[in-house]
Design a protein around this motif. Structure first.
Motif, short mmCIF file in Angstrom:
data_model
loop_
_atom_site.label_atom_id
_atom_site.label_comp_id
_atom_site.label_asym_id
_atom_site.label_seq_id
_atom_site.Cartn_x
_atom_site.Cartn_y
_atom_site.Cartn_z
N THR A 1 0.84 -1.20 0.00
CA THR A 1 0.00 0.00 0.00
C THR A 1 0.87 1.24 0.00
OG1 THR A 1 -1.77 -1.17 1.17
CG2 THR A 1 -1.81 1.24 1.25
N LEU B 1 2.92 5.15 -12.79
CA LEU B 1 2.88 4.40 -11.53
C LEU B 1 2.63 2.92 -11.80
CD1 LEU B 1 1.03 5.25 -8.25
CD2 LEU B 1 0.50 3.12 -9.40
N THR C 1 -2.89 13.83 -14.57
CA THR C 1 -3.12 12.73 -13.63
C THR C 1 -3.07 11.38 -14.33
OG1 THR C 1 -4.50 14.17 -12.27
CG2 THR C 1 -4.70 11.80 -11.90
N THR D 1 2.94 1.85 -3.28
CA THR D 1 2.25 2.56 -4.36
C THR D 1 2.09 4.05 -4.05
OG1 THR D 1 0.05 1.98 -3.45
CG2 THR D 1 1.01 0.49 -5.09
N ARG D 2 1.99 4.39 -2.76
CA ARG D 2 1.93 5.82 -2.41
C ARG D 2 3.26 6.50 -2.71
NH1 ARG D 2 -1.09 4.55 3.34
NH2 ARG D 2 -3.21 4.33 2.50
N TYR E 1 -0.67 8.19 -13.29
CA TYR E 1 -1.17 6.86 -12.94
C TYR E 1 -0.64 5.79 -13.90
CZ TYR E 1 -4.37 8.10 -9.18
OH TYR E 1 -4.90 8.51 -7.97
N GLN F 1 -6.06 -1.91 -0.82
CA GLN F 1 -5.91 -0.47 -0.83
C GLN F 1 -4.56 -0.13 -1.45
OE1 GLN F 1 -5.15 2.52 2.68
NE2 GLN F 1 -7.32 2.02 2.70
N MET G 1 3.51 6.95 -6.44
CA MET G 1 2.72 8.06 -6.96
C MET G 1 3.41 9.39 -6.70
SD MET G 1 0.36 9.46 -8.54
CE MET G 1 -1.03 8.40 -8.90
N GLU H 1 -2.69 2.67 -4.59
CA GLU H 1 -2.84 3.77 -5.53
C GLU H 1 -2.94 3.19 -6.95
OE1 GLU H 1 -3.13 6.98 -5.20
OE2 GLU H 1 -2.77 7.22 -3.06
N GLY H 2 -3.95 3.61 -7.69
CA GLY H 2 -4.10 3.12 -9.06
C GLY H 2 -4.73 1.74 -9.06
#
Length: 282
Positions: free
Chosen positions: A122, A155, A148, A125-126, A152, A195, A129, A197-198
């Motif tokens: 989790t 990422l 954006t 990925t943060r 993404y 959870q 980003m 990102e992306g």
């Protein structure tokens, strides 16, 4: 040309010490405490969320990571060189050789570890980003303003590349830990999802790893015939269990590529790995 045919014995021997897992659970479920069920001297925890407060008495090695670029470098040291990568790309032979020359002590410590516990995907990925937003791909070529969609897309490519590189790490078991999020739609239907990102990396992760596990709470019920069963009760359950099979009645993320695990297993990763590897011997 580096292709060669593996015999059945060679294939089984290679698989014996190599498993990839994604382990999900709600915040506070005790995912990080499962470190205590792994062999201390053979395990390293890649700590991306500064979340080792719950395992202060764990005597294993940890490596704090606060930048995605550092995560890429560590993945390269663990996974080795990718012969398909170009010299100027991540995970290339040049990248790997440079890192080993610059950080020989770190490389030696990582070489001695058989199990890599990534806590958490989790936060990985943060970090990815935050890094992606600084790249040219995250800016519109026409206006020069933040894009954006570009961020993404970058990422997803970079995170999936890192996950697949660790998937191929020779002789290593890699465990990706992540937060499981409860989602309730407009029809009051409940679903569970990682959870991250992306969406692309989250969708592809189950196809990359061998095992997908969900850590949750259960209660034990006994029917009128004396048969005992485990019932999922995420709020009032008294026992932690690992859900291991897809198509489970609770709709929790799970997959067992080994085909040897029960619907649920005790919350003991060491015992789980032993069970998987013992079946490979047969």
């Amino acid at each position: 040309m580096r292709l060669r045919i593996l015999s059945a014995d060679e294939r089984l021997q290679e698989a014996q010490g190599k498993t990839t897992m994604a382990l999900f659970g709600p915040s506070g479920a005790g995912k990080t405490t499962l470190l205590k069920t792994l062999p201390t001297e053979e395990t390293v925890c890649l700590d991306l969320e500064a979340g080792l407060k719950s395992v202060q008495d764990w005597r294993g090695d940890s490596l704090p990571i606060r930048r995605f670029a550092d995560a890429v470098d560590i993945a390269c040291l663990i996974g080795g060189a990718n012969p398909a990568a170009q010299p100027d790309e991540h995970f290339s032979e040049a990248h790997h050789a440079h890192l080993r020359a610059q950080h020989p002590e770190l490389a030696a410590r990582l070489d001695a570890k058989r199990i890599v516990f990534v806590d958490s995907i989790t936060d990985l990925t943060r970090q990815a980003m935050a890094w992606a937003k600084t790249r040219p791909e995250a800016l519109s070529e026409r206006t020069g303003k933040p894009d954006t969609r570009g961020a993404y897309g970058l990422l997803a490519r970079e995170v999936i590349g890192l996950l697949k590189h660790l998937q191929h790490a020779p002789g290593r078991t890699v465990i990706f830990v992540g937060i499981l999020e409860k989602v309730v739609d407009d029809m009051n239907r409940v679903s569970w999802q990682p959870q991250m990102e992306g969406g692309k990396a989250a969708r592809e992760l189950p196809g990359i790893v061998d095992q997908v596990l969900t850590l949750s709470l259960f209660r034990q019920d006994t029917d009128q015939d004396g048969a005992v069963s485990w019932q999922h009760d995420a709020e009032k359950g008294h026992a932690r269990r690992l859900v291991c099979q897809s198509g489970n009645p609770w709709g929790l993320p799970a997959k067992d590529r080994s085909g040897k695990l029960a619907l649920t297993e005790p919350a003991d990763l060491g015992a789980l790995l032993t069970k998987i590897n013992q079946t490979l011997k047969g």
